[in-house]
Design a protein around this motif. Sequence first.
Motif, short mmCIF file in Angstrom:
data_model
loop_
_atom_site.label_atom_id
_atom_site.label_comp_id
_atom_site.label_asym_id
_atom_site.label_seq_id
_atom_site.Cartn_x
_atom_site.Cartn_y
_atom_site.Cartn_z
N SER A 196 -14.89 -10.27 -18.42
CA SER A 196 -13.84 -9.47 -19.07
C SER A 196 -12.43 -9.98 -18.75
CB SER A 196 -13.95 -8.01 -18.63
OG SER A 196 -13.83 -7.87 -17.22
N LYS A 197 -12.19 -10.35 -17.48
CA LYS A 197 -10.86 -10.77 -17.05
C LYS A 197 -10.72 -12.28 -16.93
CE LYS A 197 -9.96 -6.63 -14.25
NZ LYS A 197 -9.61 -6.16 -12.88
N GLY A 198 -11.84 -12.97 -16.76
CA GLY A 198 -11.80 -14.41 -16.55
C GLY A 198 -11.73 -14.81 -15.10
N TYR A 199 -11.72 -13.84 -14.18
CA TYR A 199 -11.67 -14.14 -12.75
C TYR A 199 -12.23 -12.96 -11.97
CZ TYR A 199 -7.63 -11.00 -12.50
OH TYR A 199 -6.80 -9.90 -12.57
N THR A 200 -12.62 -13.21 -10.73
CA THR A 200 -13.08 -12.15 -9.84
C THR A 200 -12.97 -12.63 -8.40
OG1 THR A 200 -14.86 -10.52 -9.52
CG2 THR A 200 -15.53 -12.82 -9.69
N VAL A 201 -13.08 -11.70 -7.46
CA VAL A 201 -13.06 -12.01 -6.03
C VAL A 201 -14.35 -11.53 -5.41
CG1 VAL A 201 -11.88 -11.67 -3.83
CG2 VAL A 201 -10.53 -11.83 -5.94
N VAL A 202 -15.09 -12.44 -4.80
CA VAL A 202 -16.33 -12.12 -4.09
C VAL A 202 -15.96 -11.95 -2.62
CG1 VAL A 202 -18.67 -12.86 -3.51
CG2 VAL A 202 -17.66 -13.48 -5.73
N LYS A 203 -16.08 -10.74 -2.11
CA LYS A 203 -15.64 -10.44 -0.76
C LYS A 203 -16.59 -11.02 0.29
CE LYS A 203 -12.55 -8.31 -0.17
NZ LYS A 203 -11.13 -8.75 -0.12
N GLY A 204 -15.99 -11.60 1.34
CA GLY A 204 -16.74 -12.01 2.52
C GLY A 204 -17.78 -13.09 2.30
N ALA A 205 -17.52 -14.03 1.41
CA ALA A 205 -18.49 -15.11 1.20
C ALA A 205 -18.61 -16.00 2.43
CB ALA A 205 -18.08 -15.95 -0.02
N ILE A 206 -17.54 -16.11 3.19
CA ILE A 206 -17.53 -16.85 4.45
C ILE A 206 -17.12 -15.88 5.55
CG2 ILE A 206 -16.46 -18.75 5.75
CD1 ILE A 206 -15.88 -20.13 3.09
N PRO B 179 -23.49 -20.66 3.04
CA PRO B 179 -24.51 -19.94 2.26
C PRO B 179 -23.93 -18.91 1.29
CG PRO B 179 -25.18 -20.13 4.55
CD PRO B 179 -23.77 -20.62 4.49
N GLY B 180 -22.91 -18.18 1.72
CA GLY B 180 -22.34 -17.16 0.84
C GLY B 180 -21.67 -17.73 -0.40
N VAL B 181 -21.08 -18.91 -0.24
CA VAL B 181 -20.46 -19.58 -1.38
C VAL B 181 -21.52 -20.09 -2.33
CG1 VAL B 181 -19.02 -21.53 -2.07
CG2 VAL B 181 -18.41 -20.20 -0.04
N ILE B 182 -22.55 -20.75 -1.79
CA ILE B 182 -23.64 -21.27 -2.62
C ILE B 182 -24.34 -20.13 -3.35
CG2 ILE B 182 -25.85 -22.48 -2.58
CD1 ILE B 182 -24.83 -23.94 -0.05
N ASN B 183 -24.59 -19.02 -2.65
CA ASN B 183 -25.33 -17.91 -3.24
C ASN B 183 -24.59 -17.30 -4.44
OD1 ASN B 183 -27.35 -18.22 -1.37
ND2 ASN B 183 -26.67 -16.56 -0.03
N ILE C 64 -17.65 -22.45 -14.19
CA ILE C 64 -17.00 -21.47 -13.32
C ILE C 64 -16.54 -22.22 -12.07
CG2 ILE C 64 -17.24 -19.34 -12.01
CD1 ILE C 64 -17.49 -18.98 -15.06
N GLN C 65 -15.27 -22.06 -11.74
CA GLN C 65 -14.70 -22.73 -10.57
C GLN C 65 -14.46 -21.73 -9.45
OE1 GLN C 65 -11.92 -24.71 -13.68
NE2 GLN C 65 -11.49 -25.75 -11.75
N GLY C 66 -14.29 -22.27 -8.25
CA GLY C 66 -14.11 -21.37 -7.12
C GLY C 66 -13.07 -21.84 -6.13
N ILE C 67 -12.49 -20.89 -5.43
CA ILE C 67 -11.58 -21.14 -4.33
C ILE C 67 -12.12 -20.41 -3.10
CG2 ILE C 67 -9.28 -20.74 -3.37
CD1 ILE C 67 -8.20 -20.88 -6.24
N ALA C 68 -12.47 -21.17 -2.07
CA ALA C 68 -12.83 -20.57 -0.79
C ALA C 68 -11.53 -20.25 -0.07
CB ALA C 68 -13.70 -21.52 0.02
#
Length: 336
Positions: free
Chosen positions: A25-35, A98-102, A165-169
């Motif tokens: 819907s927004k084109g972005y999101t934040v996954v909490k506590g991946a690391i 692992p949290g990033v890969i998952n 889909i791209q990511g920023i740790a």
Amino acid sequence: MRPGTLKLRGDTRRPEAGVFPDLDSKGYTVVKGAIPAERAAEYVQRMYGWLESFNLGFKGNDPSTWHIDRVPYFNRGGIYTRNGAGHEQFAWDIRGEPGVINAFAKIWGTDELLVSFGESCYGTMLIADAVNISLPYPKEEMEGQRGKPWPHVDQSPNKRFKNCIQGIANLEKNGPDDGGLMVLSGSLPLFEEYFKAKEASGDAPEWSWRDAAWYSDDDLQWFYDRGCKWVKVEADPGDLILWDSRTIHYGANAQGSRPRVAAYVCYKPAADIHPDMKAAKLHAMEHHISTSHDPLLFRMTGSQIEKKIAEDERPGPIVKPVLTQRMKRLAGLVDY
């Protein structure tokens, strides 16, 4: 290797819908506590140690040394695109989290993934897949190109479907003034319409297959007229920021007192790579050459490919990284 010469099928596997609803819907999101936060803090110190290894006077624990003449060359606010940054051990350890890969395994519906690696710079056209250490430098040191917004998307106008889909740790507290990802909210659903409108107006160039498109002030006005607004994405240490490559964005400079420290990550299904690109990936990995952000359809870049900016520029990492079996599979060195 010229990935644009490879046939791009319209039925290429697409990221799963609904896994992270804000992505759709927004084109972005934040996954909490991946690391874990404690490991995020360790990565910050390791990245500071990398800057200190250039012996230019930078000290991570001494903000009085945070000046651009005391760190190696960087792009924009703090994107390190050279000197083997993307193949340093800390970069590979982040890719192996692992949290990033998952998170990416959920997006693609498989944990058999390949990861991009290294830094990427196409001349003046920067595609993010590097490490970012954006320090709150004095304003006068950030004048010119380094201090300007650079709105772009990381997907070719020739590919208008959901493709990457791209990511920023994110490794440091990242608030409204700390630099970081700026997204043009509402731009994602307008991606295809905008390029169709450009074509209908007769103002469209011959679109490149290179995964990048840049937006002028006039281009952005088209989006503003349709209600799009800039949003600063905020995140805590260890959070993973995800965005659809069709979303207009750029990296803002740090304006407050805190630094921005982050690493860019991107994964795609290993089964989808073309044999020619698999061979190129192995070559790049063997020689510590950098790649652009798409793990499957990339260009090789970085200090070994681009013209040197500094005479003492490093061709690769300080120490050859030691990879776990999982990292070797992510790199394409070992098959699933």
